[in-house]
Design an enzyme around this catalytic site. Sequence first.
Site, PDB file in Angstrom:
ATOM      1  N   HIS A  49       1.115  -1.435   0.064  1.00  0.00           N
ATOM      2  CA  HIS A  49       0.151  -0.116   0.101  1.00  0.00           C
ATOM      3  C   HIS A  49       0.918   1.175  -0.219  1.00  0.00           C
ATOM      4  CE1 HIS A  49      -4.022  -1.553   0.805  1.00  0.00           C
ATOM      5  NE2 HIS A  49      -3.421  -2.676   1.574  1.00  0.00           N
ATOM      6  N   VAL A 172       2.581 -22.854  21.254  1.00  0.00           N
ATOM      7  CA  VAL A 172       2.699 -21.935  22.649  1.00  0.00           C
ATOM      8  C   VAL A 172       0.813 -22.531  23.096  1.00  0.00           C
ATOM      9  CG1 VAL A 172       2.964 -20.466  23.934  1.00  0.00           C
ATOM     10  CG2 VAL A 172       4.530 -20.788  21.276  1.00  0.00           C
ATOM     11  N   CYS A 400       1.011 -25.810 -16.564  1.00  0.00           N
ATOM     12  CA  CYS A 400       0.888 -24.344 -16.518  1.00  0.00           C
ATOM     13  C   CYS A 400       1.428 -23.118 -16.334  1.00  0.00           C
ATOM     14  CB  CYS A 400      -0.338 -24.252 -15.209  1.00  0.00           C
ATOM     15  SG  CYS A 400      -1.786 -25.980 -15.263  1.00  0.00           S
ATOM     16  N   CYS A 440      -0.261 -31.830 -11.590  1.00  0.00           N
ATOM     17  CA  CYS A 440       1.215 -31.521 -11.315  1.00  0.00           C
ATOM     18  C   CYS A 440       1.179 -32.180 -10.625  1.00  0.00           C
ATOM     19  CB  CYS A 440       1.650 -30.340 -12.144  1.00  0.00           C
ATOM     20  SG  CYS A 440       1.355 -29.226 -10.504  1.00  0.00           S
TER      21      CYS A 440
END
Length: 474
Positions: A49, A172, A400, A440
């Site tokens: 941004h 944790v 692809c 794939c």
Amino acid sequence: MKDVVIIGAGISGASVARELARYKLDVVVLERENDVSNGSTKANSAIVHAGYDAKEGSLMGKYNALGNAMFDKLSEELDIPFKRCGSLVLAFSEEERAHLEDLMERGKINNIPQMKVIEKEEIKKIEPNISDDVVAALLAETAGIVGPWELTTGMLENAIENGVSLEVNQEVVDIKKIENGFRVVTGKGHFDTKVVINAAGVYADKIHNMVSEPTYKIVPRRGQYFVMDKTQGELVDRVIFQCPTKVGKGVLVTPTVHGNLLLGPDAEDLNDREDISTTGEQLSFVRNNATKSIKGIQFRESIRNFAGLRAQCDRDDFVVEEAVDAPGFIDVGGIKSPGLTSAPAIGVDVAKMVAKKLDAKEDTDFDPIRKQIVFMEMSNEEKSELIKENPAYGRVICRCENITEGEIVDSIHRKAGATTVDGVKKRCRPGMGRCQGGFCGPRVQEIIARELNMSLEDVMQDSTDSYILTGATK
């Protein structure tokens, strides 16, 4: 005892880890998932941004402006995809035009360069597929797009190369105050440390509350997206926003660094911090709002939908501070948009806080460079030489995206390497194309199993319980 334990291996934790690697410190990153960048970092708009939107005087405004300016150097040092393409905020009425002026004034206060309000004729000249209903737009030239997974992985790889360690599958469960520091307890054991960095995303408040009185609350805000095929990637050259609302920057249309088109997100506050499901209702909302901005989007060319969670903080700002009642415990929480942009700058400040606290010396041997082979970006001569050295680079696995076996093997054996199908996908893109791994995917599974000496049944799609195969059928 460790000097620093970082909780969370998303973009915030990775940024802090890389900056701490510049000092002579013993640092470990703990990640609850089985791979890095698996939370909010995995599913966001991938935008750098410009920084005009953040409230003046806020941490968001400060770190957005500082972080944005760091991306050219980061891209060069870490060899990650980044493009400073610029952005437009569209106004569809004179009332919204006034909002553009407000954003521009705020941007000036935030020291954001290269902004201006442009009229319909100029908008249509630079972005012909913008809706004919547009009245004006705020052009911000410094906005950009980045590969968020590649950035996070690159940062952590570079940090590890410079001495930081990474522990995955370490959730944790408790933090205890001990003499001279903390005991961070996980499901597998514990880590004693002088300093804790809490970069736990949507769980940051939960982690904070283990050791300190509650001072902020995180609400997970879900956003849903369309990923469009590369046939739609040239509809726009810039990031296209609508005027922001109270719940976010609205539905955007943006090119990606890999040539796709991304549409979204919506904004939906949830109680469930794990719910990344997509819904027909909200995807319809995204679709209708995206077409308000851009003409001619062919939704039959959608190749994937996904959802991500943003860490919406009740302070409506980032939380980057040391806990008053737990010295040495530093929160990096509420890192929603523009968190991806801001994270590198946050990492710098947090590392300085830690270095000052521990009187750490700079490591003059720190090497900021991390390189990665992207086969199809090489010259024909370079490709030929590489194939001579390693024939695996001559075998295309993902047609692809034109990803070779050599790149997949490399992604597995790098520092913080991939162990799952999605882990490989995030690092070098097999399965990101039109067929989404339909062809794939099985080959990638076979390569992972071979390289890590494991059975095909033990190769996961993503998380530890996302099995693909259960056994042979014949």
